[in-house]
Design an enzyme around this catalytic site. Sequence first.
Site, PDB file in Angstrom:
ATOM      1  CD  GLU A 120       3.499 -11.302   6.341  1.00 16.48           C
ATOM      2  OE1 GLU A 120       3.465 -10.401   6.880  1.00 16.48           O
ATOM      3  OE2 GLU A 120       2.892 -11.530   5.257  1.00 16.48           O
ATOM      4  CD  GLU A 262      -1.025 -14.686   4.792  1.00 18.10           C
ATOM      5  OE1 GLU A 262      -1.014 -13.585   4.132  1.00 18.10           O
ATOM      6  OE2 GLU A 262      -0.691 -14.811   5.972  1.00 18.10           O
TER       7      GLU A 262
END
Length: 340
Positions: A120, A262
């Site tokens: 991220e 995720e």
Amino acid sequence: MDLRFLASLTLLLGLFFVNTNPTGGQVGVCYGRNGNNLPSPAETIALFKQKNIQRVRLYSPDHDVLAALRGSNIEVTLGLPNSYLQSVASSQSQANAWVQTYVMNYANGVRFRYISVGNEVKISDSYAQFLVPAMENIDRAVLAAGLGGRIKVSTSVDMGVLRESYPPSKGSFRGDVMVVMEPIIRFLVSKNSPLLLNLYTYFSYAGNVGQIRLDYALFTAPSGIVSDPPRSYQNLFDAMLDAMYSALEKSGGASLEIVVAETGWPTGGGTDTNIENARIYNNNLIKHVKNGTPKRPGKEIETYLFAIYDENQKPTPPYVEKFWGLFYPNKQPKYDINFY
């Protein structure tokens, strides 16, 4: 030796190896370690094996965890933390050393599947400029180690890189992130590596209560909620994933696969966070990912649930970050979940 015995043995061994290799739709679990009350790595990997969890995502390398994974036959996604990006991008020898220390030293007994270079990374982060060079250097190190056929190099992004996601066919990347996303996509296409995506219907729902229905986020809507002709969407997971596929298609990445690296539902700390909703989401997800999305029907979705344990040392806010575990620190399940 009797040839019939040899033939039977070969067949049995073939069946064994077929049955112990995860399928595309086999759901893995993320193993975060931001807690001061968690079981040891050896106990945790034993729990993975007991529950038939055949894939694990690690956010950073740890010698005790990697040692525990030896001989387990569990496939591993290994993270290179953001804090390493500059050093690895700036020096091929640093990349080689990282791969030697955390991959080569364990490769004979650990089934590495992916290396996620960064997680991220935001365009505003000071190390964003180092992301793709770090991916390239790690890939060169993997190739030099003779592991190019076994391990794919990628990075993990979240849905925040999109400018539009509704309806899914309108999915497109933000203009400001393209300075990083374009070279990421070129790299992944050239290496036939998937993009790793952190995808949370929970955060989309919690940020838009009253606009997004809970049953749409939990896979329990009785019929299509979003019309995007010629497709219809009955759950938010598919809509978000197909929005990312649409963005890739518009940016030179039509050939790429997405691994959902995720996803999950928290049991506390936020809106509609409870054990029952987490149980519903995660069990429905495990069944659903075998079927693909409206844009890619029948294509199993490789997916990782977040996470094996609650993590009481996760930085907050938001407070919800502490409560994603499938299991309590005593290794007892919060709710029934079946990985078989």
